[in-house]
Design an enzyme around this catalytic site. Structure first.
Site, PDB file in Angstrom:
ATOM      1  N   GLU A  52      -9.320 -11.487  -7.373  1.00  0.00           N
ATOM      2  CA  GLU A  52      -8.773 -10.277  -7.353  1.00  0.00           C
ATOM      3  C   GLU A  52      -7.474 -10.547  -8.478  1.00  0.00           C
ATOM      4  O   GLU A  52      -6.627  -9.350  -8.272  1.00  0.00           O
ATOM      5  CB  GLU A  52      -8.381 -10.225  -5.766  1.00  0.00           C
ATOM      6  CG  GLU A  52      -9.691  -9.359  -4.823  1.00  0.00           C
ATOM      7  CD  GLU A  52      -8.665  -9.818  -3.349  1.00  0.00           C
ATOM      8  OE1 GLU A  52      -7.564  -9.397  -2.958  1.00  0.00           O
ATOM      9  OE2 GLU A  52      -9.726  -8.772  -2.982  1.00  0.00           O
TER      10      GLU A  52
ATOM     11  N   HIS B  96      -2.038  -5.040   1.808  1.00  0.00           N
ATOM     12  CA  HIS B  96      -3.493  -6.060   1.566  1.00  0.00           C
ATOM     13  C   HIS B  96      -3.195  -7.481   1.019  1.00  0.00           C
ATOM     14  O   HIS B  96      -2.372  -7.784   0.089  1.00  0.00           O
ATOM     15  CB  HIS B  96      -4.391  -5.811   0.518  1.00  0.00           C
ATOM     16  CG  HIS B  96      -5.883  -6.607  -0.570  1.00  0.00           C
ATOM     17  ND1 HIS B  96      -6.801  -6.178   0.584  1.00  0.00           N
ATOM     18  CD2 HIS B  96      -5.319  -6.609  -1.329  1.00  0.00           C
ATOM     19  CE1 HIS B  96      -7.896  -7.170  -0.403  1.00  0.00           C
ATOM     20  NE2 HIS B  96      -6.940  -7.815  -1.346  1.00  0.00           N
TER      21      HIS B  96
ATOM     22  N   ASN C 205      -1.978   0.681   7.003  1.00  0.00           N
ATOM     23  CA  ASN C 205      -1.596  -0.961   7.409  1.00  0.00           C
ATOM     24  C   ASN C 205      -0.984  -1.808   6.688  1.00  0.00           C
ATOM     25  O   ASN C 205      -0.664  -2.736   6.284  1.00  0.00           O
ATOM     26  CB  ASN C 205      -2.730  -1.248   7.915  1.00  0.00           C
ATOM     27  CG  ASN C 205      -3.928  -2.013   6.886  1.00  0.00           C
ATOM     28  OD1 ASN C 205      -3.701  -1.747   5.450  1.00  0.00           O
ATOM     29  ND2 ASN C 205      -4.825  -2.270   6.977  1.00  0.00           N
TER      30      ASN C 205
ATOM     31  N   TYR D 255     -12.696  -2.369  -3.240  1.00  0.00           N
ATOM     32  CA  TYR D 255     -13.162  -2.088  -2.042  1.00  0.00           C
ATOM     33  C   TYR D 255     -14.730  -2.541  -1.920  1.00  0.00           C
ATOM     34  O   TYR D 255     -15.481  -1.728  -1.064  1.00  0.00           O
ATOM     35  CB  TYR D 255     -12.674  -0.822  -1.412  1.00  0.00           C
ATOM     36  CG  TYR D 255     -11.735  -1.344  -0.836  1.00  0.00           C
ATOM     37  CD1 TYR D 255     -10.441  -2.257  -0.136  1.00  0.00           C
ATOM     38  CD2 TYR D 255     -10.444  -0.510  -1.234  1.00  0.00           C
ATOM     39  CE1 TYR D 255      -9.469  -2.712   0.340  1.00  0.00           C
ATOM     40  CE2 TYR D 255      -9.045  -0.603  -0.872  1.00  0.00           C
ATOM     41  CZ  TYR D 255      -8.172  -1.624  -0.311  1.00  0.00           C
ATOM     42  OH  TYR D 255      -7.731  -1.580   0.146  1.00  0.00           O
TER      43      TYR D 255
ATOM     44  N   LYS E 138       1.113  -1.169   0.029  1.00  0.00           N
ATOM     45  CA  LYS E 138      -0.060  -0.166   0.119  1.00  0.00           C
ATOM     46  C   LYS E 138       0.976   1.255   0.294  1.00  0.00           C
ATOM     47  O   LYS E 138       1.870   0.853   0.219  1.00  0.00           O
ATOM     48  CB  LYS E 138      -1.024   0.184   0.762  1.00  0.00           C
ATOM     49  CG  LYS E 138      -2.160  -1.254   1.345  1.00  0.00           C
ATOM     50  CD  LYS E 138      -2.904  -1.165   2.343  1.00  0.00           C
ATOM     51  CE  LYS E 138      -3.838  -2.052   2.353  1.00  0.00           C
ATOM     52  NZ  LYS E 138      -5.266  -1.714   3.233  1.00  0.00           N
TER      53      LYS E 138
END
Ligand code: ADP
Length: 154
Positions: free
Chosen positions: A126, A115, A112, A49, A9
């Site tokens: 995905e 993913h 964070n 998302y 990320k």
């Protein structure tokens, strides 16, 4: 062998931790089947998302996730989905266990670092969303004979 999708990320990219995050997965024994750098756009974020679309923090996730390009990885291994989720730790980095990527490297719920697909079914969708077939590679990895016992390799 299972495949899963990992995204490094924007906070990890900005903090110079992309290599550290990748090396955690590599050191565990996951094989890189695909890797690419990508700038997430609105359409991709909405699809990725979609399960959070009605949450109040959805706009801030989209803003955060598009702040820098991300690195998408397709990782392969026995039970790769579950293994990668465990390596990442729980969503809130402040609560993630020491030893996990989030637990060792982060302080935030949103920023964070990483993913990881949350189920085998999600992982299939995905990986297909982020990688074309020709961007995924099957190649010999002789170390596999030492990573797994013969009856695990199948
Ligand atoms: P995970 O990434 O651990 O599977 P989710 O799918 O629930 O977690 O959420 C996706 C991402 O959205 C999280 O990794 C995090 O970046 C962000 N997020 C989740 N919950 C919140 C929240 N309450 N506030 C801000 N961001 C959140």
């Amino acid at each position: 062998m299972e495949r899963t999708l990992i995204l490094i990320k924007p906070d990890a990219m900005a903090r110079g931790l992309a290599g550290t995050v990748l090396s955690r997965f590599e050191a565990k024994g996951l094989k890189i089947a695909g890797v690419k750098m990508i700038q997430l756009d609105e359409a991709l974020l909405k699809a990725h998302y979609s399960h959070l679309a009605d949450k109040p923090f959805f706009p801030t996730i989209c803003e955060f996730m598009s702040r820098t390009p991300v690195i998408a990885l397709c990782l392969e291994g026995l039970e790769a989905v579950e293994v990668c989720r465990s390596l990442c730790g729980v969503t809130n980095s402040r609560k993630a266990a020491p030893g996990t990527i989030r637990g060792d490297l982060g302080m935030s719920m949103q920023a964070n670092l990483v993913h990881a697909s949350d189920s085998v079914e999600t992982a299939k969708a995905e990986v297909a969303r982020f990688f074309k077939d020709e961007e995924l590679f099957g190649y010999e990895q002789p170390v596999i004979n030492f990573l797994y016992a013969s009856d695990e390799r199948g």
